[in-house]
Design a protein around this motif. Structure first.
Motif, PDB file in Angstrom:
ATOM      1  N   ARG A   1       3.489  40.258 -14.890  1.00 56.65           N
ATOM      2  CA  ARG A   1       3.983  41.630 -14.975  1.00 56.65           C
ATOM      3  C   ARG A   1       4.619  41.834 -16.347  1.00 56.65           C
ATOM      4  O   ARG A   1       5.799  41.554 -16.555  1.00 56.65           O
ATOM      5  N   PRO A   2       3.850  42.303 -17.351  1.00 58.21           N
ATOM      6  CA  PRO A   2       4.396  42.433 -18.704  1.00 58.21           C
ATOM      7  C   PRO A   2       5.612  43.356 -18.776  1.00 58.21           C
ATOM      8  O   PRO A   2       6.517  43.126 -19.578  1.00 58.21           O
ATOM      9  N   ASN A   3       5.627  44.403 -17.970  1.00 58.95           N
ATOM     10  CA  ASN A   3       6.780  45.292 -17.913  1.00 58.95           C
ATOM     11  C   ASN A   3       6.828  45.927 -16.524  1.00 58.95           C
ATOM     12  O   ASN A   3       5.920  45.748 -15.715  1.00 58.95           O
ATOM     13  N   GLU A   4       7.886  46.666 -16.265  1.00 58.06           N
ATOM     14  CA  GLU A   4       8.072  47.213 -14.916  1.00 58.06           C
ATOM     15  C   GLU A   4       7.000  48.219 -14.539  1.00 58.06           C
ATOM     16  O   GLU A   4       6.710  48.411 -13.362  1.00 58.06           O
ATOM     17  N   GLN A   5       6.408  48.881 -15.514  1.00 56.12           N
ATOM     18  CA  GLN A   5       5.453  49.960 -15.223  1.00 56.12           C
ATOM     19  C   GLN A   5       4.010  49.493 -15.151  1.00 56.12           C
ATOM     20  O   GLN A   5       3.155  50.208 -14.627  1.00 56.12           O
ATOM     21  N   GLN A   6       3.695  48.317 -15.674  1.00 54.75           N
ATOM     22  CA  GLN A   6       2.292  47.911 -15.788  1.00 54.75           C
ATOM     23  C   GLN A   6       2.054  46.527 -15.208  1.00 54.75           C
ATOM     24  O   GLN A   6       2.861  45.606 -15.406  1.00 54.75           O
ATOM     25  N   SER A   7       0.926  46.399 -14.522  1.00 57.75           N
ATOM     26  CA  SER A   7       0.433  45.081 -14.138  1.00 57.75           C
ATOM     27  C   SER A   7      -0.289  44.481 -15.344  1.00 57.75           C
ATOM     28  O   SER A   7      -0.521  45.160 -16.344  1.00 57.75           O
TER      29      SER A   7
ATOM     30  N   VAL B   1      -3.435  43.673 -15.542  1.00 51.73           N
ATOM     31  CA  VAL B   1      -4.737  44.314 -15.717  1.00 51.73           C
ATOM     32  C   VAL B   1      -4.581  45.621 -16.488  1.00 51.73           C
ATOM     33  O   VAL B   1      -5.335  45.892 -17.441  1.00 51.73           O
ATOM     34  N   GLU B   2      -3.629  46.458 -16.111  1.00 50.75           N
ATOM     35  CA  GLU B   2      -3.414  47.715 -16.830  1.00 50.75           C
ATOM     36  C   GLU B   2      -3.014  47.445 -18.271  1.00 50.75           C
ATOM     37  O   GLU B   2      -3.479  48.124 -19.203  1.00 50.75           O
TER      38      GLU B   2
ATOM     39  N   ARG C   1      -4.564  47.370 -24.150  1.00 52.74           N
ATOM     40  CA  ARG C   1      -4.682  46.670 -25.442  1.00 52.74           C
ATOM     41  C   ARG C   1      -6.119  46.710 -25.952  1.00 52.74           C
ATOM     42  O   ARG C   1      -6.365  46.974 -27.142  1.00 52.74           O
ATOM     43  N   GLU C   2      -7.058  46.433 -25.100  1.00 51.09           N
ATOM     44  CA  GLU C   2      -8.460  46.417 -25.500  1.00 51.09           C
ATOM     45  C   GLU C   2      -8.931  47.817 -25.893  1.00 51.09           C
ATOM     46  O   GLU C   2      -9.713  47.971 -26.844  1.00 51.09           O
ATOM     47  N   THR C   3      -8.467  48.828 -25.195  1.00 48.76           N
ATOM     48  CA  THR C   3      -8.839  50.202 -25.528  1.00 48.76           C
ATOM     49  C   THR C   3      -8.299  50.586 -26.892  1.00 48.76           C
ATOM     50  O   THR C   3      -9.020  51.161 -27.731  1.00 48.76           O
ATOM     51  N   TYR C   4      -7.027  50.300 -27.165  1.00 55.60           N
ATOM     52  CA  TYR C   4      -6.450  50.575 -28.483  1.00 55.60           C
ATOM     53  C   TYR C   4      -7.211  49.838 -29.578  1.00 55.60           C
ATOM     54  O   TYR C   4      -7.500  50.399 -30.648  1.00 55.60           O
TER      55      TYR C   4
END
Length: 407
Positions: free
Chosen positions: A81-87, A89-90, A95-98
């Motif tokens: 869980r990189p941060n509270e708002q994102q899993s 996968v999200e 990152r890949e989209t950017y």
């Protein structure tokens, strides 16, 4: 001991401490490419969904034989869980989209202590980040929030910058990456123009561009009246079946090209291949016109494997190298787990058969499995050579035990 020499180049003095401007138009790439063109959106989103299957995990021990850290370890929790708002996968899809739209991906590391494991990771929009060069390296970054006048400084150790190679980078590879959207922009514009033309065609009328000729002179009012009546009577795709009726002194003359004459089929396939090339996505995976005409189950499977081997693995290595450098702490380090990627799974049947042949000629099982690329846990006796069919070790055959003495 060897000493590290300083960089052989020096950035221009006027660049020192000054934010370096972005060379690409991120807004145009999003509005006119990713958000408007279905082929570009499909290619980028396919890569984002696919690469997110490789999960980042935390390990300890030897990198050749890593041991998974427990779920409650801070680094393992960060990977999940990189941060509270994102899993994860999200987070990785973003990152890949950017990276594929801007050529750059920026991840901010939120730390509780200077050198501790980050407590959270946040992706920053590429168009809001400015690189600040120093004398021979990157001095830092500036984050410019939307509708805010202040600029937030970020130290290099607190920002992961992943980028594609850019041969025109004035900072010798330390600046901004080159977006794949740059070389495909012209083909994307042509494809958008064709789509806009077809939309206008179906909205305005089914008749090919032409003129109405009369044998009598017309006043401006007559011209406007004829034009208006023609559009009202025959304009729009819902009036395709209506029969056109002209006066005896009037003639309709076509001046435009038909769809067949304009070669939309060839034009579509040309644009699709030129747009998908910079992304490295085979056309049959996103069901383009060009891909559907050549798609079969077997070559789709090969295309997925080729996409991973030629495109996604190299891009994943870009993230892996920087993630491992910035996130590893002490004995804890990160690696991407490719076990959930179907395209990279090995057909173990032929490998087991090959290992069995090696074992049958006397190679220890553990060594035979390693030789063919199979990762099995070592078991007692796995380092001993056997001669199959005798149930005896090779040493027992070469050095048989002495028979017991006669009574």
């Amino acid at each position: 001991p060897a000493t590290q020499k300083s960089a052989p180049y020096i950035f221009p003095t006027f660049l020192n401490g000054q934010p370096n401007w972005i060379m690409s138009d991120f807004g145009a790439y999003v509005n006119e490419g990713y958000s408007l063109n279905s082929v570009i959106y499909s290619a980028v989103s396919y890569k984002a969904r696919a690469i997110a299957k490789a999960r980042l995990r935390a390990y300890t021990g030897d990198r050749e034989n890593p041991e998974l850290l427990p779920p409650d370890h801070p680094l393992q929790m960060l990977c999940k869980r990189p941060n509270e708002q994102q899993s994860w996968v999200e987070f990785q899809q973003q990152r890949e989209t950017y990276l594929n739209i801007a050529g750059n991906s920026y991840t901010y590391l939120d730390r509780a202590t200077r050198d501790g494991i980050p407590t959270a990771l946040y992706n920053l929009r590429p168009d809001r980040v400015r690189i600040v060069p120093g004398d021979k390296t990157v001095k830092g970054y500036l984050y410019v929030p939307e509708n805010f006048s202040q600029r937030v400084p970020i130290l290099p150790r607190d920002l992961i910058h992943v980028k594609f190679p850019n041969p025109w980078d004035p900072l010798e590879g330390m600046g901004y990456g080159l977006s794949p959207m740059t070389p495909l922009a012209q083909s994307g514009d042509v494809d958008n123009a064709v789509t806009a033309f077809l939309k206008q065609f179906f909205e305005s009328g089914a008749m090919v561009n032409g003129i109405i000729k009369t044998k009598v002179p017309l006043e401006d009012a007559d011209v406007n009246r004829i034009r208006t009546r023609w559009r009202e009577t025959y304009g729009g795709s819902d009036k395709w079946a209506d029969v056109g009726v002209l006066d005896s002194e009037t003639e309709y003359q076509r001046i435009g090209l038909t769809f067949e004459e304009m070669g939309f089929t060839t034009l579509d396939e040309r644009n699709e291949s030129r747009m998908l090339g910079p992304f490295g996505v085979p056309p049959q995976l996103i069901f383009t016109r060009y891909g559907l005409a050549r798609n079969t189950f077997s070559n789709a499977e090969e295309a997925r494997k080729a996409l991973w081997e030629d495109t996604l693995l190299p891009e994943l290595n870009l993230f892996y190298e920087d993630d491992d450098y910035y996130l590893s702490n002490g004995d804890a380090f990160t690696m991407y787990d490719l076990g959930d990627v179907p395209a990279l799974q090995v057909n173990s049947g032929p490998l087991i058969e090959m290992a069995f042949k090696l074992i049958s000629v006397g190679m220890p099982p553990n060594q035979a499995f390693a030789e063919v690329g199979l990762r099995f846990k070592k078991y007692p006796g796995g380092d001993t050579s056997y001669m199959l069919g005798t149930f005896k070790t090779l040493d027992q055959l070469l050095n048989p035990p002495k028979p017991p003495p006669l009574p």
